[in-house]
Design a protein around this motif. Sequence first.
Motif, short mmCIF file in Angstrom:
data_model
loop_
_atom_site.label_atom_id
_atom_site.label_comp_id
_atom_site.label_asym_id
_atom_site.label_seq_id
_atom_site.Cartn_x
_atom_site.Cartn_y
_atom_site.Cartn_z
N ALA A 1 0.90 -1.20 -0.02
CA ALA A 1 0.05 -0.04 -0.10
C ALA A 1 1.00 1.12 0.11
N PHE A 2 1.94 1.29 1.01
CA PHE A 2 2.73 2.43 0.92
C PHE A 2 3.56 2.69 -0.43
N ALA B 1 2.83 2.32 -3.20
CA ALA B 1 1.92 3.04 -3.96
C ALA B 1 1.79 4.70 -3.73
N ILE B 2 1.97 5.01 -2.33
CA ILE B 2 2.03 6.16 -1.74
C ILE B 2 3.40 6.96 -2.32
N GLN C 1 4.76 8.28 -5.41
CA GLN C 1 4.10 9.70 -5.98
C GLN C 1 4.98 10.55 -5.47
N ALA C 2 5.62 10.55 -4.23
CA ALA C 2 6.54 11.41 -3.58
C ALA C 2 7.83 11.62 -3.89
N PHE D 1 -5.06 -5.11 8.39
CA PHE D 1 -4.47 -4.22 7.28
C PHE D 1 -5.10 -4.75 5.75
N ALA E 1 -8.25 -3.17 5.67
CA ALA E 1 -8.32 -1.69 5.21
C ALA E 1 -7.75 -1.63 3.79
N LEU E 2 -6.69 -2.42 3.39
CA LEU E 2 -6.48 -2.43 2.00
C LEU E 2 -7.68 -2.64 0.96
N PHE F 1 -9.86 0.61 1.10
CA PHE F 1 -9.24 1.85 0.73
C PHE F 1 -8.10 1.80 -0.63
N TYR G 1 -8.78 3.98 -3.72
CA TYR G 1 -8.25 5.40 -3.74
C TYR G 1 -6.66 5.53 -3.85
N LEU G 2 -5.99 4.45 -3.70
CA LEU G 2 -4.55 4.65 -3.79
C LEU G 2 -3.93 4.74 -5.14
N GLU H 1 -5.47 6.27 -7.61
CA GLU H 1 -6.00 7.32 -8.33
C GLU H 1 -4.75 8.24 -8.81
N MET I 1 6.38 16.11 1.04
CA MET I 1 7.09 15.45 0.04
C MET I 1 6.20 15.39 -1.29
N PHE J 1 -3.33 11.15 -0.18
CA PHE J 1 -2.21 10.16 0.03
C PHE J 1 -2.09 10.36 1.52
N LEU K 1 -4.87 8.75 3.42
CA LEU K 1 -4.72 7.50 3.52
C LEU K 1 -3.63 6.87 4.27
#
Lengths: 224, 194
Positions: free
Chosen positions: A151-152, A154-155, A158-159, A210, A213-214, A217, A220-221, A223, B99, B109, B112
């Motif tokens: 999950a993270f 995917a976050i 984008q950072a 988890f 939760a995944l 949610f 949305y990850l 998008e 970030m 993000f 989430l």
Amino acid sequence: MALLADTTVLLGKELRTEFRSRELLTTTVVFILVVVVLFSFTFDPSASESRRFGPGLLWLSFLFAASLMLQPCFLREQNNDTLSALRLSVRDPFSIFLAKLSANTLFLLLTEVLMLPIFAVLYNVHILAVFPQLVLVLFLGSLGVAIPGTAFSAISAQARMRELMLPLLLLPLLTPVLIASTEATGALLDVNPALRVDWLGFLAGFDVVFLTALWLFGEYLLEE
Amino acid sequence: MGVIQKIFYVHVSCAFSAFVAFGTCFYANLRYVFTREPQSDWLGVSAAEVGLAFITVVLVTGPIWAHPVWGIWWTWDARLTLTFVLGLLYLSYLLLRSMVEEPDKRALFSALFGIFAFLDVPLVYFSIRWWRTQHPQPVILGGPGSGLEPRMRVSYLLMWGALTGLLILLLSARYRLEALRASVDELRREADVR
């Protein structure tokens, strides 16, 4: 059923991508080896000391390795611009996560099982008698790492500073997994080995929380 | 315990405010994911920052009390470690926000991540609780034999009220700041377009 069929196809894709190059697996195995060897300099790895510190350092090296290994999971899709295609190809976006986290769990488990004999030799612990139980602990622990990790990733894809961001997001969250896995492994490597069902149950509970939760949610990850 | 006992009023009230702030952050995160109103995002980041400030006070006052009473500054006990890990999780939340450039993505993000982080809190607590614990049992609502002297109760309630008030004040100030920041960003974008 549609979910399962899609997941199987995507899992096949993940495994093919990895086993074509085996980049991830080889680098992770070497990384864990380096960490385990470096750790041996921080204390005297005699038999009793190894039993005390061994399980913890083993899991710590697995966690560090995982936080590096999970990086390319979504980054690869983003770099190749395949994320939208992936989204369009499945009926339920959860199957993307399910396939990726199964692949990640499998890769982690594989590297861990490869590392176990080397760890046992270097730190003088006996693993043969409790090997199946150890694999069960490793499996539940790796699943616990892979679910939030996928999950993270995917976050963090984008950072900015993504290579640092993933460990930063993931490692504090994995405190319960580290404690439970270390305790369960420690009990198995003890002079009188014992299977700690309470810690295994805790790990399973963590995985269920988890995963739910995944499932709730996950879409949305993805998008954009 | 002498004069050092007085730190209890600040410590416990700040811990309460911090947990309320993190609860608010979780609520705002959930709300953002489902409604996508920027207001929820503003509330989320304000609550996380204010909560982090309170938890820092908790983590600083704790050792000041523990050193003369327990003889050590820090111990890896359930509640102490939970507080520390909680602080780390919300520190990561704020770092993640800094970030990600694009405002919509940043809001989604971080929301989430905030949800995942909050779900982790009970798991961290129980895992460490089974592992070991040394923190004094809850004095208030801690079952028979616990409870405060009437005079201590007055001071505690006063402090609790003051710090809850401070929480609301800081939260609303920080929220206004975030709202202003968002409108400045919007104006800047409009100016760029022209």
